[in-house]
Motif scaffolding. Sequence first.
Motif, mmCIF file in Angstrom:
data_model
loop_
_atom_site.group_PDB
_atom_site.id
_atom_site.type_symbol
_atom_site.label_atom_id
_atom_site.label_comp_id
_atom_site.label_asym_id
_atom_site.label_seq_id
_atom_site.Cartn_x
_atom_site.Cartn_y
_atom_site.Cartn_z
ATOM 1 N N GLU A 60 -25.147 -19.302 4.998
ATOM 2 C CA GLU A 60 -24.392 -19.928 6.096
ATOM 3 C C GLU A 60 -22.998 -19.537 6.135
ATOM 4 O OE1 GLU A 60 -25.586 -22.096 8.473
ATOM 5 O OE2 GLU A 60 -27.443 -21.995 7.627
ATOM 6 N N VAL A 69 -18.272 -25.361 7.291
ATOM 7 C CA VAL A 69 -19.920 -25.566 6.938
ATOM 8 C C VAL A 69 -20.111 -26.527 6.329
ATOM 9 C CG1 VAL A 69 -21.039 -24.465 5.112
ATOM 10 C CG2 VAL A 69 -19.796 -22.874 5.935
ATOM 11 N N LEU A 90 -25.557 -21.355 1.209
ATOM 12 C CA LEU A 90 -24.773 -21.977 1.744
ATOM 13 C C LEU A 90 -23.474 -20.489 1.810
ATOM 14 C CD1 LEU A 90 -23.289 -24.511 0.229
ATOM 15 C CD2 LEU A 90 -23.457 -24.421 2.115
ATOM 16 N N ILE A 113 -19.070 -24.003 -2.614
ATOM 17 C CA ILE A 113 -17.949 -22.524 -1.751
ATOM 18 C C ILE A 113 -17.049 -22.220 -2.045
ATOM 19 C CG2 ILE A 113 -16.926 -23.484 0.106
ATOM 20 C CD1 ILE A 113 -19.337 -23.748 1.089
ATOM 21 N N ALA A 154 -28.999 -26.915 6.524
ATOM 22 C CA ALA A 154 -27.416 -26.654 6.693
ATOM 23 C C ALA A 154 -26.768 -26.169 7.842
ATOM 24 C CB ALA A 154 -26.937 -25.727 5.442
ATOM 25 N N VAL A 164 -23.375 -28.980 5.870
ATOM 26 C CA VAL A 164 -24.806 -29.133 5.019
ATOM 27 C C VAL A 164 -25.319 -31.031 4.853
ATOM 28 C CG1 VAL A 164 -24.400 -27.882 3.260
ATOM 29 C CG2 VAL A 164 -24.111 -29.643 2.593
#
Length: 305
Positions: free
Chosen positions: A143, A121, A140, A85, A109, A123
């Motif tokens: 997302e 966020v 990610l 991230i 996710a 998962v």
Amino acid sequence: MARTRYASDRGLTSRMLVTMFLLGLVYVVAVGAFFVFVPQWAFFALAVAAVFLLAQYFFSDRMTLFAMHGRIVTPDEAPELHGVIDRICALSDAPKPQVAIADTDVPNAFATGRNQKKAVVCVTTGLLRRLDPVELEGVLAHEMAHVAHRDVAVMTIASFLGICAGLVTRFGLQIGLFGGFNRRSNDQNTGLILLAVIAASALAYAVSFMLTRALSRYRELSADRAAALLTGRPSALASALTKVHGEIARIPTNDLRTAQAFNAFFFTPAFGKGFSVSSLFSTHPSLDKRLAQLSKISAQLSQGA
């Protein structure tokens, strides 16, 4: 779109505006019909609808995490996940969202929250077990593209009319089945009035359903494109898509049914092998269409290198 390094998408912006405009027209017609046929309940219904909308808008992150049994994790609890991230935030110049993990074997996710400051966020443990770091980064980034595009807020508002219209239709039918279609009041046929309200609500639900599903499919393609361009690795995202689709087909049916209520939020829908549905009603474009777009982006990046 928020000011980040995610590639802008004028097509997504225009589709959002057109969808919201059309939904606004449907909303005006539906509310007008409600005031005409059942004025004594109209103000009460609008007040209740407003409360639900505000609750859904301001607490969508908490409600979704609670429903998915997700929990916020710290960098000490999930250092590798936070590291991915952090890398995406550095690439995109976006504020870091809260990071959460949902304990389910369904590999997926999702992102939630009305803006970047309130974004989460999440998962699943199933996804973490199955993807390598590069594939996870692609998912990610996808997302977080939703967060940058403000997709969650737009889809929350866009889907609200459909939810309300669906509830009115359902309750109207239940009232009718318990005798409402045969009652008369003040020399007016109450049954016909009830039928008119149900018909208007059903129409509003059908139109809003089609519009929001079409917007949802495009926003998934837009998030794929933005993630691929940001990371410069469309092949990693394509690999993650292919892997997740294949793994979901092996998940027990009962687990998939539990997760299907959140398909609109997910990276890829939780449908098992053999499931078929018209693309007109799907929240996501087909896997082939998503892979074809990523292949095209990969070719463009190769030519520009």
